[in-house]
Scaffold this active site. Structure first.
Site, PDB file in Angstrom:
ATOM      1  CB  CYS B 131      45.482  44.535  48.852  1.00 29.57           C
ATOM      2  SG  CYS B 131      46.231  43.228  47.594  1.00 29.57           S
ATOM      3  CG  HIS B 244      42.311  42.113  45.914  1.00 32.10           C
ATOM      4  ND1 HIS B 244      41.918  42.361  44.338  1.00 32.10           N
ATOM      5  CD2 HIS B 244      42.858  41.673  47.067  1.00 32.10           C
ATOM      6  CE1 HIS B 244      43.762  42.789  44.261  1.00 32.10           C
ATOM      7  NE2 HIS B 244      43.826  42.114  45.728  1.00 32.10           N
TER       8      HIS B 244
END
Lengths: 333, 333
Positions: B131, B244
């Protein structure tokens, strides 16, 4: 026996002012008299110190008669207005704001790094550096002495205490509002800080860096006396209450060693290594909360820059990042 | 008109599996049949999809008869055990785990970057990248095409969704425990994540980097087909729920321009610029929550490395960091 001093604290009711009192007490600083000063709004409050109740007085230009050391923790504009009055009255000012830090006649001091600079306080004012800079340099200075520091690339994880008591309150209030499904109010920060991170600390400058990021550059150069030091910094506010963390790539003149670096930290005052990947040991902000020492971990060879280490340093923002460092400066005097 | 496919989701009841279903629905992916698979513990649950209730079946080696595309979102060991069975039954596997990512016969794909690699899936397996790597490369690839990427120094601010539903639950429970003054339990993370940051994601490797940090190095090299690319990464977990953020210094062959970079992002699919310091505009994790596009801000000249930019990229970890990217790979097929 050290001579006891008349100490004044300007901004005694703020987060840093309160912590200065705690540091003076814990370190048994020899005090003959303690004058607590604040704005008219906070004047009249009572603060207990070593069993005595002290009434907070309103700060005026005449507040400093007989004061030996005046610790300022009330923001840049207050320092600009009142620090000269304190110095004129004969006090040595230790100023926690950024107002005088880059003034050539004002020493900028981290006591473990450049205590000798205290001799050059020709204006009667000494500046306490930026919190992120102090904490970063607590890790970088011992390495600099050994290897010769050339550059710093840093990304910070800064606690809300850096915005004072109101930053701490805003994070707490937002968490409560989210738990209750109520509307979130952001007044201290430009957007929600609870369960978020904000890549902006202090105002933007023409080169698209923030003032906080340029403090890392300019203050590091001044404290280390390295006018050519290169620094890129990205300052980010995170939902942590009172310890800052900084992820750093530091490049040196000479080849550094990971093992040796750990030993250097273990033997240097004010900083320690917590770094053992094989036992999952690394420092987090909670490890330094209410502690004096900064902790360094995640020490490893950088994979991009030659003769560079990647590392992670953590320190209590209110304590070593502000109040403790100021009280340590007072101890030098 | 696209031919409708028989889709299977392995790990359908997990955080990424649920998001895959949402992405398939929102993007109106042509589905002839939908098979939802999970461990024996979750089998029997009912999941509603486009108005139909679908019963989750137990994953076995015989689960893939007639399946065209099998989306795996159930961890590395499940993928290693069952992906070959799915491929043998004729399905193309798109695997969200790290199990096959560095396998030379398995393409590692970000659809906006290297969709053509899907042709080389000689094992019938395609891997979905890490990710943090996907989100970072969504910012770096458009710049690479223009300037030629040489190195990356990155510090991440990773959401708890990266640890799945249990990471999200642990942050929530710890916040509730703190509000009530109860004891804090840490099971998913090595220490408290609420009001803290943890500079460790995935296990430590012999060079003192974590597996997550080396994924940024190895997966970036493979996706960009840049075997000499240098990457230093420090991966940090922060108390954010599902986006994130990454603070990056990226160095290039050719001199990059801040203004030009903003224009490049504005014109590239899957990424956009939110970057206007004069108006206090920058992206935070909450800006990309439940959004498809990654956002880039804080673009400026790096002050340490020549021909380098400092920047800040944010993306929804569950969506572009996992489920959306997998569904986009399915769309290529």
């Amino acid at each position: 026996m050290k001579e006891a001093k008349h100490i004044a604290i300007v901004g005694a009711t703020g987060a840093v002012g309160e912590e200065m009192l705690a540091c003076l007490d814990q370190r048994a600083f020899p005090i003959s008299e303690l004058t607590l000063l604040a704005s008219a709004r906070s004047a009249g409050k009572t603060i207990s110190f070593q069993g005595k109740d002290i009434i907070v007085k309103e700060l005026t230009h005449n507040s400093f008669d007989g004061v030996d050391i005046a610790l300022f923790a009330a923001g840049g504009s207050t320092s600009l207005e009142f620090a000269p009055s304190a110095a004129k009255a004969g006090a040595t000012v230790i100023d926690n704001s950024s107002a005088y830090r880059m003034d050539d006649e004002v020493p900028l001091i981290v006591p473990e790094i450049n205590p000798e600079a205290a001799q050059q306080a020709s204006k009667g004012i000494i500046a306490n550096p930026n919190c992120t800079t102090i904490i970063s340099l607590m890790a970088l200075f011992p390495l600099h002495k050994k290897y010769g520091l050339k550059s710093i690339i840093a990304s910070s994880y800064q606690a809300v205490s850096g915005s004072g008591a109101q930053g701490i309150a805003e994070l707490k209030q937002q968490c409560e509002a989210i738990a209750k499904g109520e509307e979130i109010v952001s007044e201290v920060y430009p957007t929600q800080i609870a369960f978020n991170v904000i890549p902006q600390v202090d105002v933007f400058q023409p080169d698209h860096y923030t003032k906080e990021e340029l403090k890392m550059l300019n203050e590091s150069r001044k404290i280390l006396n390295l006018p050519e030091l290169k620094v890129t910094c990205t300052c980010v506010r995170v939902p942590v209450y009172r310890s800052h963390s900084v992820s750093i790539t530091a490049a040196f003149e000479n080849e550094p060693s990971v093992e040796e670096a750990r030993g250097i930290f273990a033997n240097y005052p004010g900083v320690d290594a917590k770094d053992d990947p094989s036992n999952n040991l690394f420092p987090t902000p909670l490890d330094t909360t209410l502690k004096d020492d900064c902790l360094v971990g995640r020490i490893r060879k950088d994979k991009v820059i030659d003769k560079a280490l990647a590392l992670w340093v953590v320190g209590d923002q209110v304590r070593k990042g502000a109040a403790l460092n100021a009280v340590q400066i007072a101890e030098i005097l």
